[in-house]
Design a protein around this motif. Structure first.
Motif, PDB file in Angstrom:
ATOM      1  N   ALA A 201     -35.436  -0.992 105.647  1.00  0.00           N
ATOM      2  CA  ALA A 201     -35.152   0.386 105.399  1.00  0.00           C
ATOM      3  C   ALA A 201     -34.483   1.002 106.883  1.00  0.00           C
ATOM      4  N   ARG A 202     -35.321   0.755 107.978  1.00  0.00           N
ATOM      5  CA  ARG A 202     -34.799   1.130 109.330  1.00  0.00           C
ATOM      6  C   ARG A 202     -33.071   0.602 109.288  1.00  0.00           C
ATOM      7  N   PHE A 203     -33.011  -0.679 109.058  1.00  0.00           N
ATOM      8  CA  PHE A 203     -31.663  -1.251 109.068  1.00  0.00           C
ATOM      9  C   PHE A 203     -30.721  -0.373 108.452  1.00  0.00           C
ATOM     10  N   LEU A 204     -30.962  -0.248 107.018  1.00  0.00           N
ATOM     11  CA  LEU A 204     -30.385   0.500 106.219  1.00  0.00           C
ATOM     12  C   LEU A 204     -30.118   1.728 106.675  1.00  0.00           C
ATOM     13  N   ALA A 205     -31.065   2.580 107.432  1.00  0.00           N
ATOM     14  CA  ALA A 205     -30.591   3.833 107.879  1.00  0.00           C
ATOM     15  C   ALA A 205     -29.600   3.732 109.193  1.00  0.00           C
ATOM     16  N   ALA A 206     -29.645   2.543 109.845  1.00  0.00           N
ATOM     17  CA  ALA A 206     -28.790   2.337 111.143  1.00  0.00           C
ATOM     18  C   ALA A 206     -27.234   2.159 110.498  1.00  0.00           C
ATOM     19  N   VAL A 207     -27.073   1.283 109.516  1.00  0.00           N
ATOM     20  CA  VAL A 207     -25.603   0.801 109.217  1.00  0.00           C
ATOM     21  C   VAL A 207     -25.287   1.488 107.885  1.00  0.00           C
ATOM     22  N   ALA A 208     -25.896   2.191 107.084  1.00  0.00           N
ATOM     23  CA  ALA A 208     -25.397   2.633 105.930  1.00  0.00           C
ATOM     24  C   ALA A 208     -24.409   4.180 106.224  1.00  0.00           C
ATOM     25  N   PRO A 209     -24.892   4.925 106.942  1.00  0.00           N
ATOM     26  CA  PRO A 209     -23.987   6.172 107.314  1.00  0.00           C
ATOM     27  C   PRO A 209     -22.644   5.449 107.490  1.00  0.00           C
ATOM     28  N   THR A 210     -22.316   4.719 108.303  1.00  0.00           N
ATOM     29  CA  THR A 210     -21.087   4.320 108.684  1.00  0.00           C
ATOM     30  C   THR A 210     -20.348   3.479 107.449  1.00  0.00           C
ATOM     31  N   ILE A 211     -21.129   2.728 106.879  1.00  0.00           N
ATOM     32  CA  ILE A 211     -20.636   2.181 105.798  1.00  0.00           C
ATOM     33  C   ILE A 211     -20.256   3.251 104.529  1.00  0.00           C
ATOM     34  N   GLU A 212     -20.980   4.066 104.312  1.00  0.00           N
ATOM     35  CA  GLU A 212     -20.547   5.322 103.333  1.00  0.00           C
ATOM     36  C   GLU A 212     -19.310   5.952 103.869  1.00  0.00           C
ATOM     37  N   ALA A 213     -19.283   6.302 105.047  1.00  0.00           N
ATOM     38  CA  ALA A 213     -18.137   7.098 105.616  1.00  0.00           C
ATOM     39  C   ALA A 213     -17.086   6.204 105.473  1.00  0.00           C
ATOM     40  N   ALA A 214     -16.880   5.173 105.642  1.00  0.00           N
ATOM     41  CA  ALA A 214     -15.863   4.179 105.557  1.00  0.00           C
ATOM     42  C   ALA A 214     -15.398   3.959 103.931  1.00  0.00           C
ATOM     43  N   HIS A 215     -16.144   4.590 103.209  1.00  0.00           N
ATOM     44  CA  HIS A 215     -15.919   4.270 101.692  1.00  0.00           C
ATOM     45  C   HIS A 215     -15.832   2.732 101.224  1.00  0.00           C
ATOM     46  N   LEU A 216     -16.740   2.040 101.676  1.00  0.00           N
ATOM     47  CA  LEU A 216     -16.984   0.395 101.620  1.00  0.00           C
ATOM     48  C   LEU A 216     -17.826   0.168 100.475  1.00  0.00           C
ATOM     49  N   ALA A 217     -17.348  -0.679  99.519  1.00  0.00           N
ATOM     50  CA  ALA A 217     -18.071  -0.968  98.111  1.00  0.00           C
ATOM     51  C   ALA A 217     -19.286  -1.888  98.586  1.00  0.00           C
ATOM     52  N   ILE A 218     -20.438  -1.440  99.265  1.00  0.00           N
ATOM     53  CA  ILE A 218     -21.717  -1.980  99.456  1.00  0.00           C
ATOM     54  C   ILE A 218     -22.900  -1.489  98.533  1.00  0.00           C
ATOM     55  N   PRO A 219     -23.637  -2.166  98.286  1.00  0.00           N
ATOM     56  CA  PRO A 219     -24.659  -1.823  97.169  1.00  0.00           C
ATOM     57  C   PRO A 219     -25.820  -0.969  97.953  1.00  0.00           C
ATOM     58  N   ILE A 220     -25.508   0.190  98.226  1.00  0.00           N
ATOM     59  CA  ILE A 220     -26.333   1.101  98.826  1.00  0.00           C
ATOM     60  C   ILE A 220     -26.028   2.356  98.273  1.00  0.00           C
ATOM     61  N   ARG A 221     -27.221   3.438  98.468  1.00  0.00           N
ATOM     62  CA  ARG A 221     -27.286   4.614  97.933  1.00  0.00           C
ATOM     63  C   ARG A 221     -28.341   5.462  98.720  1.00  0.00           C
ATOM     64  N   HIS A 222     -28.146   6.809  98.779  1.00  0.00           N
ATOM     65  CA  HIS A 222     -28.996   7.748  99.225  1.00  0.00           C
ATOM     66  C   HIS A 222     -30.433   7.792  98.630  1.00  0.00           C
ATOM     67  N   ALA A 223     -31.581   7.788  99.146  1.00  0.00           N
ATOM     68  CA  ALA A 223     -32.728   7.783  98.379  1.00  0.00           C
ATOM     69  C   ALA A 223     -33.644   8.737  99.123  1.00  0.00           C
ATOM     70  N   GLY A 224     -33.420   9.933  98.794  1.00  0.00           N
ATOM     71  CA  GLY A 224     -34.555  10.886  99.678  1.00  0.00           C
ATOM     72  C   GLY A 224     -34.033  10.927 101.061  1.00  0.00           C
ATOM     73  N   ASP A 225     -34.691  10.814 101.989  1.00  0.00           N
ATOM     74  CA  ASP A 225     -34.271  11.028 103.245  1.00  0.00           C
ATOM     75  C   ASP A 225     -33.441   9.787 103.946  1.00  0.00           C
ATOM     76  N   GLY A 226     -33.482   8.709 102.932  1.00  0.00           N
ATOM     77  CA  GLY A 226     -33.213   7.473 103.380  1.00  0.00           C
ATOM     78  C   GLY A 226     -32.169   6.601 102.526  1.00  0.00           C
ATOM     79  N   TRP A 227     -32.149   5.471 102.415  1.00  0.00           N
ATOM     80  CA  TRP A 227     -31.380   4.470 101.741  1.00  0.00           C
ATOM     81  C   TRP A 227     -31.934   3.550 100.871  1.00  0.00           C
ATOM     82  N   GLU A 228     -31.509   3.121  99.904  1.00  0.00           N
ATOM     83  CA  GLU A 228     -31.856   2.335  99.178  1.00  0.00           C
ATOM     84  C   GLU A 228     -30.908   1.011  98.403  1.00  0.00           C
ATOM     85  N   LEU A 229     -31.245   0.006  98.213  1.00  0.00           N
ATOM     86  CA  LEU A 229     -30.281  -0.920  97.531  1.00  0.00           C
ATOM     87  C   LEU A 229     -30.304  -0.925  96.219  1.00  0.00           C
ATOM     88  N   THR A 230     -29.046  -0.891  95.752  1.00  0.00           N
ATOM     89  CA  THR A 230     -28.680  -0.747  94.315  1.00  0.00           C
ATOM     90  C   THR A 230     -28.619  -1.839  93.585  1.00  0.00           C
TER      91      THR A 230
END
Lengths: 253, 89
Positions: A201-230
């Motif tokens: 979860a900590r790793f996702l919190a670190a890398v997911a914002p950049t991946i999402e902002a770059a519009h890259l198709a990686i299996p993650i999504r927002h979940a509450g205050d954090g991120w989860e795998l899809t």
């Protein structure tokens, strides 16, 4: 900080942790160094050299710990005479292209940093001491990886597709690398301050914002205050001894 | 005497094309950042060089990596485009 006496099982788990931290850093350093003269810009070539030096230095600081943790392993404890390595499978060969360098910079380098951050107050004091130094140097590595993901993604077209493919290829193995949710040996012994699920979860919190902002198709999504795998992780292909996905199942790599 | 004319050889045309391709950037145009640093608190910040990056985070990484020759007490970046000319060179 007092060194907590470990049971044989905990001591083995610590040795395996140190081995995979050192082995992954060793190969990261080697492959980062290969791009000192081939990076896309002069500045990134110099940054590659600096990052290579950091990673190899971290590995050199970790390997000696194996001598006291598993003295019976003898020559296997030394990087020069080691024959069995615990690196992720995508570090079995050099980076074929710059996007592979950046994917490793963001993923396995980021995953290693997540673990070191969880070791700052480790009950195994030699690891805690090294964690502080590693984290100081890894800040620029993370900035480098994030900056280049944004830059390559912004280019669009084939360049965007290339960094997306590289991240997708290495994604599952990186997420598995934190270990299975039911393996809490290191967290229970205070060696790391969190179990595998929390580290992921900590790793996702670190890398997911950049991946999402770059519009890259990686299996993650927002979940509450954090991120989860899809998408589920391929635990059926996971080698818990060598801490990697079985190579035979990685098609299209 | 007839003027001797020279026609471009295929090799020369190829070289010209390669040169044009080499000059064409394959990544987005970079921004130039002035790198300022000082070695002691009693010294003023002085320009020690430049880096090229279109991302402030990458510019930070590059400045630290490239200008790592001294134990600076301070280092800062300024986008060159923000400079205001007072006396033009």
């Amino acid at each position: 900080m007092q060194n907590v006496t470990q049971t044989p099982a905990v001591k083995t788990a610590i040795a395996q942790l140190i081995a995979r931290l050192a082995d992954n850093k060793y190969y990261l350093g080697r492959y980062f160094a290969e791009w000192c003269s081939g990076a896309p810009t002069l500045e990134s070539a110099v940054a590659s050299a600096a990052m290579a030096q950091d990673e190899l230095g971290h590995a050199r600081a970790l390997y000696p710990l194996l001598r006291s943790l598993q003295p019976e392993a003898g020559a296997e404890n030394e990087p020069e005479t080691r024959t069995v390595f615990s690196n992720v499978s995508y570090l079995d060969q050099s980076f074929a292209a710059w996007e592979d360098f950046i994917a490793a910079n963001v993923l396995i380098d980021g995953a290693l940093t997540t673990v070191f951050a969880a070791a700052l107050a480790s009950s195994y004091e030699p690891l805690a001491g090294r964690a502080r130094k590693v984290l100081q140097e890894e800040r620029t590595h993370a900035m480098h990886g994030d900056g280049w993901v944004r830059r390559l993604a912004r280019e669009g077209g084939a360049v965007h597709a290339a960094i997306e493919r590289a991240l997708q290829r290495d994604w599952d193995e990186t997420l598995c690398w934190f270990g299975q949710d039911d393996d809490e040996t290191l967290a229970s012994a205070g060696v790391l301050d969190a179990p595998p699920s929390e580290l992921r979860a900590r790793f996702l919190a670190a890398v997911a914002p950049t991946i999402e902002a770059a519009h890259l198709a990686i299996p993650i999504r927002h979940a509450g205050d954090g991120w989860e795998l899809t998408a589920p992780l391929p635990w059926d292909r996971w080698d818990a001894i060598r801490y990697r996905l079985n190579a035979a199942d990685k098609q299209g790599k | 005497m007839a003027k001797k004319t020279t026609q471009a050889t295929p090799k020369a045309a190829e070289n010209e094309q390669q040169s044009a391709t080499a000059q064409k950037p394959h990544i987005l145009p970079d921004r130039v950042w002035l790198v300022l640093a000082r070695r002691a608190y009693e010294e003023p910040l002085r320009q020690v060089g430049t880096v090229e990056a279109d991302d402030i985070e990458l510019a930070r990484v590059y400045a630290r990596s490239i200008y790592d020759e001294f134990a600076w007490v301070e280092m800062a970046l300024v986008p060159r485009e923000t400079l205001v000319t007072v006396i033009e060179a």
